[in-house]
Scaffold this motif. Structure first.
Motif, PDB file in Angstrom:
ATOM      1  N   TRP A  58       0.853  -1.186   0.000  1.00 62.12           N
ATOM      2  CA  TRP A  58       0.000   0.000   0.000  1.00 62.12           C
ATOM      3  C   TRP A  58       0.892   1.239   0.000  1.00 62.12           C
ATOM      4  CZ3 TRP A  58      -4.516  -0.318   4.051  1.00 62.12           C
ATOM      5  CH2 TRP A  58      -5.316  -1.430   3.784  1.00 62.12           C
ATOM      6  N   TYR A  59       0.476   2.248  -0.741  1.00 57.34           N
ATOM      7  CA  TYR A  59       1.152   3.549  -0.740  1.00 57.34           C
ATOM      8  C   TYR A  59       0.113   4.608  -0.432  1.00 57.34           C
ATOM      9  CZ  TYR A  59       5.153   1.245  -2.721  1.00 57.34           C
ATOM     10  OH  TYR A  59       6.218   0.411  -2.902  1.00 57.34           O
ATOM     11  N   GLN A  60       0.384   5.405   0.596  1.00 57.38           N
ATOM     12  CA  GLN A  60      -0.527   6.481   0.957  1.00 57.38           C
ATOM     13  C   GLN A  60       0.288   7.737   1.219  1.00 57.38           C
ATOM     14  OE1 GLN A  60      -3.751   5.580   3.584  1.00 57.38           O
ATOM     15  NE2 GLN A  60      -3.780   3.435   2.979  1.00 57.38           N
ATOM     16  N   GLY A  61       0.082   8.721   0.348  1.00 54.15           N
ATOM     17  CA  GLY A  61       0.764   9.996   0.491  1.00 54.15           C
ATOM     18  C   GLY A  61       0.005  10.928   1.424  1.00 54.15           C
ATOM     19  N   ASP A  62       0.284  12.204   1.284  1.00 59.12           N
ATOM     20  CA  ASP A  62      -0.294  13.203   2.175  1.00 59.12           C
ATOM     21  C   ASP A  62      -1.744  13.546   1.870  1.00 59.12           C
ATOM     22  OD1 ASP A  62       2.060  13.384   3.595  1.00 59.12           O
ATOM     23  OD2 ASP A  62       2.859  14.970   2.302  1.00 59.12           O
ATOM     24  N   ASP A  63      -2.191  13.328   0.625  1.00 58.12           N
ATOM     25  CA  ASP A  63      -3.578  13.666   0.318  1.00 58.12           C
ATOM     26  C   ASP A  63      -4.311  12.467  -0.282  1.00 58.12           C
ATOM     27  OD1 ASP A  63      -3.616  13.762  -2.709  1.00 58.12           O
ATOM     28  OD2 ASP A  63      -2.088  15.287  -2.351  1.00 58.12           O
ATOM     29  N   ASN A  65      -5.602  11.897  -3.067  1.00 54.74           N
ATOM     30  CA  ASN A  65      -5.309  11.549  -4.457  1.00 54.74           C
ATOM     31  C   ASN A  65      -3.949  10.878  -4.628  1.00 54.74           C
ATOM     32  OD1 ASN A  65      -7.757  12.570  -5.407  1.00 54.74           O
ATOM     33  ND2 ASN A  65      -6.912  14.645  -5.446  1.00 54.74           N
ATOM     34  N   ASP A  66      -3.213  10.758  -3.564  1.00 52.32           N
ATOM     35  CA  ASP A  66      -1.859  10.207  -3.618  1.00 52.32           C
ATOM     36  C   ASP A  66      -1.795   8.896  -2.834  1.00 52.32           C
ATOM     37  OD1 ASP A  66       0.836  10.005  -4.174  1.00 52.32           O
ATOM     38  OD2 ASP A  66       1.439  11.281  -2.504  1.00 52.32           O
ATOM     39  N   ARG A  67      -2.595   7.918  -3.295  1.00 51.30           N
ATOM     40  CA  ARG A  67      -2.596   6.616  -2.634  1.00 51.30           C
ATOM     41  C   ARG A  67      -2.983   5.548  -3.645  1.00 51.30           C
ATOM     42  NH1 ARG A  67      -8.070   6.068   0.405  1.00 51.30           N
ATOM     43  NH2 ARG A  67      -9.370   7.343  -0.929  1.00 51.30           N
ATOM     44  N   TRP A  68      -2.395   4.372  -3.472  1.00 46.55           N
ATOM     45  CA  TRP A  68      -2.668   3.276  -4.387  1.00 46.55           C
ATOM     46  C   TRP A  68      -2.210   1.963  -3.795  1.00 46.55           C
ATOM     47  CZ3 TRP A  68       1.258   6.775  -5.162  1.00 46.55           C
ATOM     48  CH2 TRP A  68       2.551   6.274  -5.279  1.00 46.55           C
ATOM     49  N   ILE A  69      -2.679   0.889  -4.407  1.00 45.53           N
ATOM     50  CA  ILE A  69      -2.211  -0.456  -4.083  1.00 45.53           C
ATOM     51  C   ILE A  69      -1.301  -0.897  -5.209  1.00 45.53           C
ATOM     52  CG2 ILE A  69      -2.899  -2.885  -3.946  1.00 45.53           C
ATOM     53  CD1 ILE A  69      -5.321  -2.082  -2.360  1.00 45.53           C
ATOM     54  N   GLU A  70      -0.184  -1.489  -4.849  1.00 55.91           N
ATOM     55  CA  GLU A  70       0.761  -1.980  -5.840  1.00 55.91           C
ATOM     56  C   GLU A  70       0.881  -3.494  -5.704  1.00 55.91           C
ATOM     57  OE1 GLU A  70       4.244   0.397  -7.213  1.00 55.91           O
ATOM     58  OE2 GLU A  70       5.248  -1.035  -5.884  1.00 55.91           O
ATOM     59  N   VAL A  71       0.860  -4.166  -6.843  1.00 55.20           N
ATOM     60  CA  VAL A  71       1.001  -5.613  -6.893  1.00 55.20           C
ATOM     61  C   VAL A  71       2.285  -5.923  -7.639  1.00 55.20           C
ATOM     62  CG1 VAL A  71      -0.006  -7.759  -7.725  1.00 55.20           C
ATOM     63  CG2 VAL A  71      -1.489  -5.930  -6.899  1.00 55.20           C
ATOM     64  N   ILE A  72       3.143  -6.740  -7.035  1.00 56.75           N
ATOM     65  CA  ILE A  72       4.437  -7.074  -7.622  1.00 56.75           C
ATOM     66  C   ILE A  72       4.400  -8.500  -8.154  1.00 56.75           C
ATOM     67  CG2 ILE A  72       6.913  -7.350  -7.208  1.00 56.75           C
ATOM     68  CD1 ILE A  72       4.995  -5.247  -4.806  1.00 56.75           C
ATOM     69  N   VAL A  73       4.748  -8.637  -9.422  1.00 55.05           N
ATOM     70  CA  VAL A  73       4.884  -9.947 -10.054  1.00 55.05           C
ATOM     71  C   VAL A  73       6.373 -10.125 -10.318  1.00 55.05           C
ATOM     72  CG1 VAL A  73       4.297 -11.391 -12.033  1.00 55.05           C
ATOM     73  CG2 VAL A  73       2.609  -9.777 -11.120  1.00 55.05           C
TER      74      VAL A  73
END
Length: 112
Positions: A58-63, A65-73
């Motif tokens: 998980w990536y969550q920035g300060d706002d 609009n700055d967040r996402w889930i990342e999947v690594i293959v």
């Protein structure tokens, strides 16, 4: 979700990579997915990805609009078919839980 457009964009990315020079045989591919609203279910999506043996961060920035889930293959063959197989599967699953694809990136070991 327009899978035909998404597939076409991935095909174009592979054409562009090939035009720039040789591509690695294998690389880690990181797919990013952004929440489409406040009701996006981060926990359920993470669990669904992990049940399929994907590594998730998980990536969550300060706002908001700055967040996402990342999947690594890891060690994915760097071919359109291999990347698209993962991208399509992950994108459909993400949509069920309120997420949209943001894109993907190749990471190659600097020693390769």
């Amino acid at each position: 979700m327009d899978m035909l457009t998404q597939k076409s964009e991935t095909e174009n990315a592979f054409r562009e990579m090939a035009a720039q020079g040789p591509v690695p045989e294998y690389a880690d591919v990181e797919f990013q997915f952004v929440p489409e609203g406040d009701d996006a279910d981060w926990d359920a999506l993470t669990e669904a990805f992990e049940e399929l043996d994907y590594e998730v961060e998980w990536y969550q920035g300060d706002d908001a609009n700055d967040r996402w889930i990342e999947v690594i293959v890891g060690d994915c063959p760097v071919t359109f078919d291999a990347v698209w197989t993962h991208e399509e599967r992950l994108s459909v699953l993400a949509a069920v839980h309120g997420f949209a694809p943001r894109g993907w990136t190749l990471f190659v070991d600097a020693q390769d």
